[in-house]
Structure formats: structure tokens, C-alpha cells
Enzyme design. Structure first.
Site, PDB file in Angstrom:
ATOM      1  CB  SER A 169      16.637  52.409  48.251  1.00  0.00           C
ATOM      2  OG  SER A 169      16.917  53.575  48.969  1.00  0.00           O
ATOM      3  CD  GLU A 251      24.202  50.341  55.697  1.00  0.00           C
ATOM      4  OE1 GLU A 251      23.542  50.705  54.705  1.00  0.00           O
ATOM      5  OE2 GLU A 251      23.887  50.633  56.853  1.00  0.00           O
ATOM      6  CD  GLU A 378      19.207  64.202  68.456  1.00  0.00           C
ATOM      7  OE1 GLU A 378      18.886  64.372  69.638  1.00  0.00           O
ATOM      8  OE2 GLU A 378      18.398  64.286  67.508  1.00  0.00           O
TER       9      GLU A 378
END
Length: 396
Positions: A169, A251, A378
Site C-alpha cells: 500500500s 496493528e 486459515e
């Protein structure tokens, strides 16, 4: 649980609201709502100016664990950081372009960097003058980060980096990139990795290629390194995995609450569309919207419960599972409440501009990736099973 704001917090709220009202004017007011999920690339130049404006007011680095004002930033308590996030969202301020440097790199340097690195980089981040991107994922090492192939070799006092990163990003705008690379080819998996700081302005050594998504936008990028110079290593050679995992743990917390404020605004837009189009007459859709609202409240309470907590290995994975699925379901609801009209763009398609979407259509397409990026569902379930429940490791 009982979570409230005290007198000092409300005083901080009044200060934040006054500052935003006085500074979010002129060209900055025109950026209201620009730069959210699915449109991180929009208005980048103006948002970069806004970043400097925030820095001039000391509003960058509120949560840094350092001496008050050491780098030109205000220092705020956890509750005051939440207050700032709420007021920022309430004011409709533009999406941040400096959040990677402020919320990920800076706390990592404070915890694992040396004093010279902190003096070099933190003031520039606090002033909004230098932007960062994150070089973790690779084409064959996304959620399985330990399988990365990007390598770095010693070169004088630094390193030379070669390899490829993906889904990066803001790489088009960033001045620097923190890169996880293998510095010991004799080691495998999480051993032999180093956390390197790489300047992005290296023509011929670094190439950034935007990735056009199915939403029509290109906010993610491929980044190719061909002997790029990396003058700084954080935490020492070979300590990259430890440093990177410490960064990923950051985060959550206040950043999670900030994210949920954006989610609430998106949910409100979907509900408004349901009211306007008459979809609320459908009892199934009405029930699904109520469920989304209730689940968002639960996510907020969970984020508040874990705010500032340390040592909970499963908390980041639980949070990612919660918000990834929730946001994806919201995107699906955004289309259901529109019915057949969801298939139509906001303007007629032409050969010159064949692909244009409205905000809810972008929301739907963008959220298809929510259960994949940042660690797939997952992988998150494997982390909870192995690190929290003590189940046998999955054979890889």
C-alpha cells in the site's frame, strides 16, 4: 463492561474538535471522506499536505511510548487516543497517508531501534514529512511470511536488497519502505531474516508497479528491488522475525477502534440505502442489518476489553477473524439492499471510461479481499490453534 471518558478526556476532546474545525478548511475540506478503503490512492498530494498540517499541530504520534514532546508530538493516554480517533472521524477528515509510519514503524523503532535511528526517523514522521510503506508480502509468501525469498547482502555499512514484494500500500507515495529480507541464506523459515529500512528514491534499483484491482482502482503495488541500498537494520542482523512480529502485534488496540469508526460510517451508508430503496420491508434483510449493527458493537467492546493488554497471543488473530468476516458480509449486504440496481454504475459506460463504480459497489468488491490480506482466515485459525489452544502444529 464499564468504559467511560473522564474530565481530562473530555477536555482533550474539546481541544481536538476545535483544532479540526479550525484547520479542516479550504482545500482540506474538499478532501472530506477521500482516501478510505478502496480509494487509498485518491487525492494523495492533498492528503500529504494534510499530513504536514497534522504534524504542525502535534497530532501525529499520540500513542508513542516516549518522553512527552520528544519528537514534536503530543502524547495522549489510551482513552485520549480513542477520543482523537472519534473526533477525526466525526469531522470527516481525509484518510491518513502517514499511518504506516506513525502506527507501525515508529513504535517499532521506539521498542527495537537504536537512538540514532529514532533521532533520524521519528521527528520526520511526527512532522508528516516522510511517508512509509511496508515490504512484507511476496507472491509466494503472503500469509506464510516466513517463506519469503527477498534477500539482502552486506555492502559496506549497509545492505543491498534484491527481490519482489507485493500488495504494498502507498508504495507510489512513500519515501521509505521497511523490508523483511533474508540476510543469511544458510538459514530457513523465520531464522536469518533482518528488518531493513530502504529509501524508495533509487531509480534503476527500485520499480513500483500499481496493481489494477477488480474495483478499478490501483492502491496496491508490486515493488521490485534490484540491488537497492538499505542503510539501516533494526534490532540487529538476524532479528527480523522478532522485530516483524512485534510490529504486527501493534496493528490492534487503538488502530482497531479507529477502523471500527470507519465501519460504522459504512454501515450507516448501507442502512440509508436500504431505507431509501425500501429494502427494509424485507424481514430477512432487516434482520441481517440488525445483526451487522450488533456484531459491530461486540467488536468494539472486545477492542476496548483488550485495549493496552499485553501477552495475549491470540488477540490479534481473533480481531482479524472478527472484522474480516464482518466487513465482507457488509459488502454483500450493500449489494443486496440495492437489488438489481447494484449491477448499474453511477454513469453510463463509454469506450473512454468503461469502468466506474459508486461507493457501495467499491465497498463490495474491496471487501472480497478482507479474509485474505493481512493474514488469511486459515492462517489466523492456525495461530489460535497452535499458540493459544496448544494443538499440534500443522504440517507444512
Amino acid at each position: 463492561m464499564d468504559f467511560g471518558f473522564g474530565e481530562a478526556d473530555e477536555g482533550f476532546r474539546a481541544e481536538a474538535r476545535e483544532w479540526l474545525t479550525g484547520h479542516l478548511v479550504g482545500p482540506y475540506a474538499e478532501l472530506a471522506g477521500v482516501g478510505g478503503p478502496g480509494s487509498e490512492h485518491e487525492g494523495a498530494e492533498g492528503r500529504r499536505d494534510w499530513e504536514r498540517e497534522l504534524g504542525s499541530g502535534g497530532w501525529i504520534g499520540l500513542g508513542w511510548d516516549c518522553a512527552a514532546g520528544a519528537y514534536g508530538n503530543r502524547v495522549a493516554s489510551l482513552t485520549q487516543q480513542v477520543v482523537w480517533a472519534e473526533e477525526y472521524a466525526r469531522a470527516g477528515a481525509p484518510g491518513r497517508v502517514g499511518h504506516i509510519g506513525e502506527n507501525l514503524l515508529a513504535p517499532t523503532l521506539i521498542a527495537a531501534g537504536d537512538e540514532a535511528q529514532r533521532r533520524r526517523f521519528l521527528p520526520a514522521i511526527a512532522r508528516g514529512e516522510e511517508l512509509w510503506c511496508q515490504g512484507y508480502s511476496e507472491p509466494e509468501a503472503g500469509s506464510d511470511l516466513a517463506g519469503l525469498r527477498t534477500a539482502a547482502v552486506r555492502d559496506g555499512g549497509g545492505y543491498r536488497v534484491s527481490g519482489q514484494k507485493i500488495w504494498t500500500s502507498l508504495a507510489q507515495e512513500a519515501d521509505w519502505c521497511f523490508v523483511l529480507a533474508r540476510t543469511d541464506r544458510g538459514e530457513q523459515r523465520h531464522r536469518g531474516l533482518s528488518f531493513l529500512l530502504v529509501p524508495m528514491d533509487q531509480p534503476g534499483r527500485i520499480e513500483v508497479r500499481p496493481i489494477r484491482q477488480m474495483s478499478g482502482t490501483a492502491e496496491f503495488n508490486e515493488v521490485f528491488f534490484d540491488g537497492a541500498r538499505a542503510p539501516h537494520v533494526v534490532g540487529g542482523e538476524g532479528a527480523g522475525w522478532r522485530v516483524a512480529m512485534g510490529l504486527l502485534a501493534r496493528e490492534r488496540g487503538v488502530s482497531t477502534l479507529v477502523q471500527q469508526i470507519g465501519f460504522a460510517a459504512e454501515l450507516a451508508a448501507v442502512i440509508e440505502a436500504a431505507v431509501r430503496g425500501g429494502a427494509l420491508r424485507d424481514p430477512v434483510l432487516r434482520d441481517q442489518l440488525v445483526r451487522q449493527w450488533a456484531e459491530l458493537k461486540v467488536m468494539r467492546w472486545n477492542a476496548l476489553r483488550t485495549l493496552g493488554a499485553a501477552g495475549d497471543a491470540g488477540a490479534p488473530s481473533v480481531a482479524k477473524l472478527l472484522w474480516g468476516g464482518w466487513h465482507q458480509r457488509l459488502g454483500e449486504l450493500a449489494m443486496r439492499v440495492r437489488g438489481a440496481a447494484a449491477a448499474l454504475g453511477p454513469v453510463d459506460w463509454t469506450a473512454r471510461a468503461p469502468y466506474e463504480l459508486d461507493a457501495l459497489q467499491r465497498l463490495f468488491l474491496f471487501t472480497r479481499a478482507d479474509t485474505l490480506y493481512g493474514g488469511s482466515d486459515e492462517i489466523q485459525r492456525n495461530i489460535i490453534a497452535e499458540r493459544v489452544l496448544g494443538l499440534p502444529r500443522l504440517e507444512r
